[in-house]
Design a protein around this motif. Structure first.
Motif, PDB file in Angstrom:
ATOM      1  N   GLU A 170      55.136  32.312  15.691  1.00 50.73           N
ATOM      2  CA  GLU A 170      56.089  33.266  16.246  1.00 50.73           C
ATOM      3  C   GLU A 170      57.410  32.573  16.615  1.00 50.73           C
ATOM      4  O   GLU A 170      58.501  33.083  16.316  1.00 50.73           O
ATOM      5  CB  GLU A 170      55.500  33.956  17.471  1.00 50.73           C
ATOM      6  CG  GLU A 170      54.292  34.830  17.201  1.00 50.73           C
ATOM      7  CD  GLU A 170      53.011  34.024  16.987  1.00 50.73           C
ATOM      8  OE1 GLU A 170      52.066  34.573  16.385  1.00 50.73           O
ATOM      9  OE2 GLU A 170      52.979  32.849  17.407  1.00 50.73           O
ATOM     10  N   LYS A 171      57.316  31.412  17.247  1.00 50.71           N
ATOM     11  CA  LYS A 171      58.527  30.697  17.639  1.00 50.71           C
ATOM     12  C   LYS A 171      59.241  30.117  16.414  1.00 50.71           C
ATOM     13  O   LYS A 171      60.469  30.044  16.386  1.00 50.71           O
ATOM     14  CB  LYS A 171      58.182  29.592  18.637  1.00 50.71           C
ATOM     15  CG  LYS A 171      57.793  30.116  20.014  1.00 50.71           C
ATOM     16  CD  LYS A 171      57.530  28.984  20.989  1.00 50.71           C
ATOM     17  CE  LYS A 171      57.165  29.542  22.359  1.00 50.71           C
ATOM     18  NZ  LYS A 171      56.854  28.463  23.336  1.00 50.71           N
ATOM     19  N   LEU A 174      61.151  32.934  15.009  1.00 43.25           N
ATOM     20  CA  LEU A 174      62.316  33.210  15.856  1.00 43.25           C
ATOM     21  C   LEU A 174      63.420  32.187  15.605  1.00 43.25           C
ATOM     22  O   LEU A 174      64.608  32.540  15.566  1.00 43.25           O
ATOM     23  CB  LEU A 174      61.890  33.198  17.328  1.00 43.25           C
ATOM     24  CG  LEU A 174      62.970  33.557  18.349  1.00 43.25           C
ATOM     25  CD1 LEU A 174      63.453  34.986  18.127  1.00 43.25           C
ATOM     26  CD2 LEU A 174      62.440  33.389  19.773  1.00 43.25           C
ATOM     27  N   GLU A 177      65.121  33.098  12.394  1.00 44.16           N
ATOM     28  CA  GLU A 177      65.864  34.355  12.486  1.00 44.16           C
ATOM     29  C   GLU A 177      67.123  34.209  13.343  1.00 44.16           C
ATOM     30  O   GLU A 177      68.215  34.625  12.955  1.00 44.16           O
ATOM     31  CB  GLU A 177      64.972  35.449  13.072  1.00 44.16           C
ATOM     32  CG  GLU A 177      63.853  35.903  12.142  1.00 44.16           C
ATOM     33  CD  GLU A 177      62.874  36.842  12.824  1.00 44.16           C
ATOM     34  OE1 GLU A 177      63.162  37.247  13.976  1.00 44.16           O
ATOM     35  OE2 GLU A 177      61.839  37.169  12.226  1.00 44.16           O
ATOM     36  N   GLU A 178      66.948  33.640  14.531  1.00 40.44           N
ATOM     37  CA  GLU A 178      68.063  33.530  15.480  1.00 40.44           C
ATOM     38  C   GLU A 178      68.896  32.259  15.285  1.00 40.44           C
ATOM     39  O   GLU A 178      69.966  32.125  15.884  1.00 40.44           O
ATOM     40  CB  GLU A 178      67.527  33.555  16.919  1.00 40.44           C
ATOM     41  CG  GLU A 178      66.737  34.809  17.271  1.00 40.44           C
ATOM     42  CD  GLU A 178      67.609  36.045  17.312  1.00 40.44           C
ATOM     43  OE1 GLU A 178      68.836  35.899  17.573  1.00 40.44           O
ATOM     44  OE2 GLU A 178      67.086  37.149  17.075  1.00 40.44           O
TER      45      GLU A 178
END
Length: 442
Positions: A170-171, A174, A177-178
């Motif tokens: 998940e991280k 992220l 993506e970010e």
């Protein structure tokens, strides 16, 4: 228990402030140490400077009282210049020659014997950077120690500039993506600015990401390594990618590179310097310098003008420039450099007193610099300049420095918390298979 520390000459010549490093204990300087320091004070180098500094400190303390009787130190300890306890009677059965080292040992031995006879509860400790003198002390039953207070880092804990870490899927998603993550989202013991991370996915070990903290050390930004070659040089491993990022960033004016021979420190630095000086015109000049410290026996005075004298010392720099300019004929590089007034190669001897603005400065073999010398160099850096200090802390030719006390390690450890600096330790040799084998096994 109170202690009596007896200082060898080399301790004070390496760090004059060692006088104040022993807390509320007694510090003894044998008279022979003063004689040895006096013989060094005329040297026009770091040893001479430290000898003169010791003399000045002792002269200041003399204002408080007679040194041979003992004076109070600011940290609560006592300093004594020892004029007695010089008899060689106890030494003759072990060491016959009255060398300066043996005279220092005699003072330590006689004071130790006196302490035992008077049944005083004070431990006598000889402090020396000389391993053989410590061995002699052990043979005489004396306790001896190396002087470690000048070390800026503990054994085998030198800063690498990067670390490998694991992230949950998940991280990791992220981050992609970010393009960034708060530092609080990562389990790490380092919160330094300009620190690199090699992230690996906990669920998929083949999925990885390269990231770098910002200048405040608050966020970790996804790092997209440069794909285009820099002056014809493309990084061959991940540490070289990190190093090239630091070398080409205008907002990081200080870069330190450490690594074994053949890891690409000099070549990467020169390529980055030429790219930013010649192609991008970010800097007016590329200045390359290195200390004149011989490996092995000195070859003595060299004939010719300054450039001819410096050529043997600077040859490693010229070798890399020949590779970057792809020269094949003898003298071809000299003709190129003569036509490019923006490249200057010289010895560090000539840097004192200068102010160097708007230049890309490379200091090679920085591990042979003392703390004082590296401070002198950094204070020469003018507005708009970028400086690179590089070297191998395990290859030191200076007699009073080691892996943990040299100028390169000192700057790296002292400034790793600052956003103006970045550091990378290059691990993998890229010169040749034989060079890597020699660096690892010899």
């Amino acid at each position: 228990m109170a202690k009596i520390y007896i200082l060898d000459t080399n301790v004070l010549l390496q760090d004059p402030l060692a006088l104040y490093s022993f807390d509320e204990n007694k510090v003894i300087i044998p008279a022979v140490v003063l004689e040895e320091i006096d013989s060094k004070k005329r040297y026009m180098d770091e040893i001479g400077r430290n000898a003169r500094e010791v003399a000045r400190l002792l002269d200041d303390l003399r204002e408080k009282g007679k040194l041979h009787e003992g004076v109070k130190l600011p940290n609560g300890g006592n300093l004594v210049v020892e004029l007695n306890h010089r008899t060689f009677d106890q030494m003759k059965k072990h060491f016959i020659d009255t060398t300066n080292d043996n005279r220092i040992l005699a003072v330590a031995l006689n004071i130790s014997i006196e302490q035992k006879e008077m049944k005083k509860n004070e431990e006598v400790i000889l402090v020396s950077k000389d391993a053989l003198l410590r061995v002699k002390a052990d043979a005489l039953g004396l306790k001896s120690e190396d002087f470690l207070s000048d070390r800026v880092v503990k054994f085998d804990r030198m800063y690498l500039g990067y670390e490998e870490n694991w992230l949950s899927p998940e991280k990791m998603d992220l981050l992609f993506e970010e393009k960034r993550l708060p530092i609080s989202e990562v389990k790490t013991s380092h919160t330094y600015p300009n620190h690199f991370y090699i992230f690996k996915d906990l669920a998929n070990g083949t999925r990885s990401a390269l990231a770098m903290t910002d200048k405040k050390g608050e966020y970790i930004n996804l790092f997209l390594s440069q794909q285009e070659p820099v002056w014809g040089i493309k990084p061959r491993n991940v540490q070289q990618k990190m190093a090239l990022e630091l070398l080409t960033r205008e907002d990081i004016p200080l870069v330190t590179l450490a690594g074994k021979a053949g890891t690409g420190k000099t070549l990467l630095s020169l390529a980055a310097g030429l790219y930013q000086t010649e192609d991008l015109n970010k800097y007016k000049k590329l200045l390359v310098a290195r200390p004149v410290v011989p490996m092995g026996k000195d070859i003595g005075y060299l004939p010719g003008e300054k450039e001819e004298k410096l050529r043997p010392w600077m040859q490693p720099i010229y070798d890399n420039l020949e590779y970057l300019f792809n020269t094949n004929k003898s003298g071809e590089l000299d003709q190129i450099l003569a036509g490019m007034s923006s490249i200057q190669v010289e010895a560090l001897t000539y840097i004192r007193g200068r102010s160097i603005p708007d230049q890309f400065i490379i200091i090679d073999e920085a591990q042979n610099l003392t703390k004082h010398e590296v401070k002198t160099i950094l204070t020469r850096v003018g507005e708009g300049s970028k400086i690179i200090l590089m070297g191998d802390p395990k290859q030191i030719d200076h007699p009073y420095l080691d892996e943990y006390t040299n100028g390169l390690t000192y700057v790296t450890e002292k400034l790793k918390h600052r956003g103006e600096s970045g550091h990378i330790k290059l691990e993998k040799g890229e010169r040749s298979g034989l060079a890597q084998l020699a660096a690892d096994l010899l």
